[in-house]
Design a protein around this motif. Structure first.
Motif, PDB file in Angstrom:
ATOM      1  N   PHE A  51       0.809  -1.217   0.000  1.00  0.00           N
ATOM      2  CA  PHE A  51       0.000   0.000   0.000  1.00  0.00           C
ATOM      3  C   PHE A  51       0.843   1.267   0.000  1.00  0.00           C
ATOM      4  O   PHE A  51       0.336   2.347  -0.267  1.00  0.00           O
ATOM      5  N   LEU A  52       2.148   1.147   0.255  1.00  0.00           N
ATOM      6  CA  LEU A  52       3.010   2.325   0.336  1.00  0.00           C
ATOM      7  C   LEU A  52       4.444   1.934   0.027  1.00  0.00           C
ATOM      8  O   LEU A  52       4.932   0.921   0.511  1.00  0.00           O
ATOM      9  N   ARG A  96      -3.463   6.669   4.383  1.00  0.00           N
ATOM     10  CA  ARG A  96      -4.619   6.000   4.994  1.00  0.00           C
ATOM     11  C   ARG A  96      -5.559   5.472   3.901  1.00  0.00           C
ATOM     12  O   ARG A  96      -6.035   4.335   3.961  1.00  0.00           O
ATOM     13  N   LEU A  97      -5.829   6.287   2.884  1.00  0.00           N
ATOM     14  CA  LEU A  97      -6.674   5.859   1.767  1.00  0.00           C
ATOM     15  C   LEU A  97      -6.067   4.656   1.055  1.00  0.00           C
ATOM     16  O   LEU A  97      -6.753   3.681   0.752  1.00  0.00           O
ATOM     17  N   SER A  98      -4.773   4.721   0.792  1.00  0.00           N
ATOM     18  CA  SER A  98      -4.086   3.629   0.119  1.00  0.00           C
ATOM     19  C   SER A  98      -4.193   2.332   0.921  1.00  0.00           C
ATOM     20  O   SER A  98      -4.450   1.260   0.371  1.00  0.00           O
ATOM     21  N   TYR A  99      -3.998   2.441   2.236  1.00  0.00           N
ATOM     22  CA  TYR A  99      -4.116   1.272   3.116  1.00  0.00           C
ATOM     23  C   TYR A  99      -5.517   0.671   2.999  1.00  0.00           C
ATOM     24  O   TYR A  99      -5.671  -0.531   2.808  1.00  0.00           O
ATOM     25  N   ASN A 100      -6.534   1.523   3.089  1.00  0.00           N
ATOM     26  CA  ASN A 100      -7.911   1.036   3.039  1.00  0.00           C
ATOM     27  C   ASN A 100      -8.272   0.464   1.672  1.00  0.00           C
ATOM     28  O   ASN A 100      -8.984  -0.538   1.582  1.00  0.00           O
ATOM     29  N   LEU A 101      -7.807   1.088   0.592  1.00  0.00           N
ATOM     30  CA  LEU A 101      -8.038   0.546  -0.751  1.00  0.00           C
ATOM     31  C   LEU A 101      -7.395  -0.824  -0.898  1.00  0.00           C
ATOM     32  O   LEU A 101      -7.961  -1.728  -1.504  1.00  0.00           O
ATOM     33  N   THR A 102      -6.235  -0.992  -0.328  1.00  0.00           N
ATOM     34  CA  THR A 102      -5.518  -2.269  -0.404  1.00  0.00           C
ATOM     35  C   THR A 102      -6.254  -3.337   0.396  1.00  0.00           C
ATOM     36  O   THR A 102      -6.350  -4.495  -0.036  1.00  0.00           O
ATOM     37  N   LEU A 103      -6.800  -2.983   1.558  1.00  0.00           N
ATOM     38  CA  LEU A 103      -7.598  -3.933   2.331  1.00  0.00           C
ATOM     39  C   LEU A 103      -8.833  -4.385   1.560  1.00  0.00           C
ATOM     40  O   LEU A 103      -9.188  -5.561   1.577  1.00  0.00           O
TER      41      LEU A 103
END
Length: 109
Positions: A41-42, A97-104
């Motif tokens: 995610f990052l 945070r958005l990237s983390y949630n999109l990846t989840l």
């Protein structure tokens, strides 16, 4: 640049490092942050960071900021941000945070 462990709304993650071929012994490595199943995610590089985002947000940010470009790691699925000060720390944290949630969400599909 940022401390991922201090960003609210981000759960468990895994950090790994990648060293470029031919890099000097003391050269800084890329840091790669993944959700527990291994999806990234990052990516934090010495002068940039890369996150996942949707196409509309990617286009908006690329038009608004000179320091935002298409991601080398995620391709059209993300952006790369040059650490130039154009984006605030809060904006960067929101993008992480958005990237983390999109990846989840990708993980659940």
């Amino acid at each position: 640049m940022i401390k991922v462990e201090e960003i609210s709304g981000i759960g468990q993650f895994i950090v790994s490092q990648r060293k470029e071929e031919g890099a000097a012994e003391n050269e800084i490595f890329d840091q790669i942050f993944s959700v527990p199943d291994g999806k990234v995610f990052l990516v934090i590089r010495p002068k940039t960071l890369e996150v996942r985002c949707d196409a509309k947000l990617r286009n908006l940010l690329r038009e608004k900021y000179e320091s935002v470009m298409e991601s080398r790691y995620f391709g059209r699925g993300g952006i790369e941000i040059v650490d130039s000060g154009q984006l605030t720390q809060e904006e960067i944290e929101d993008l992480v945070r958005l990237s983390y949630n999109l990846t989840l969400v990708m993980e659940e599909e």
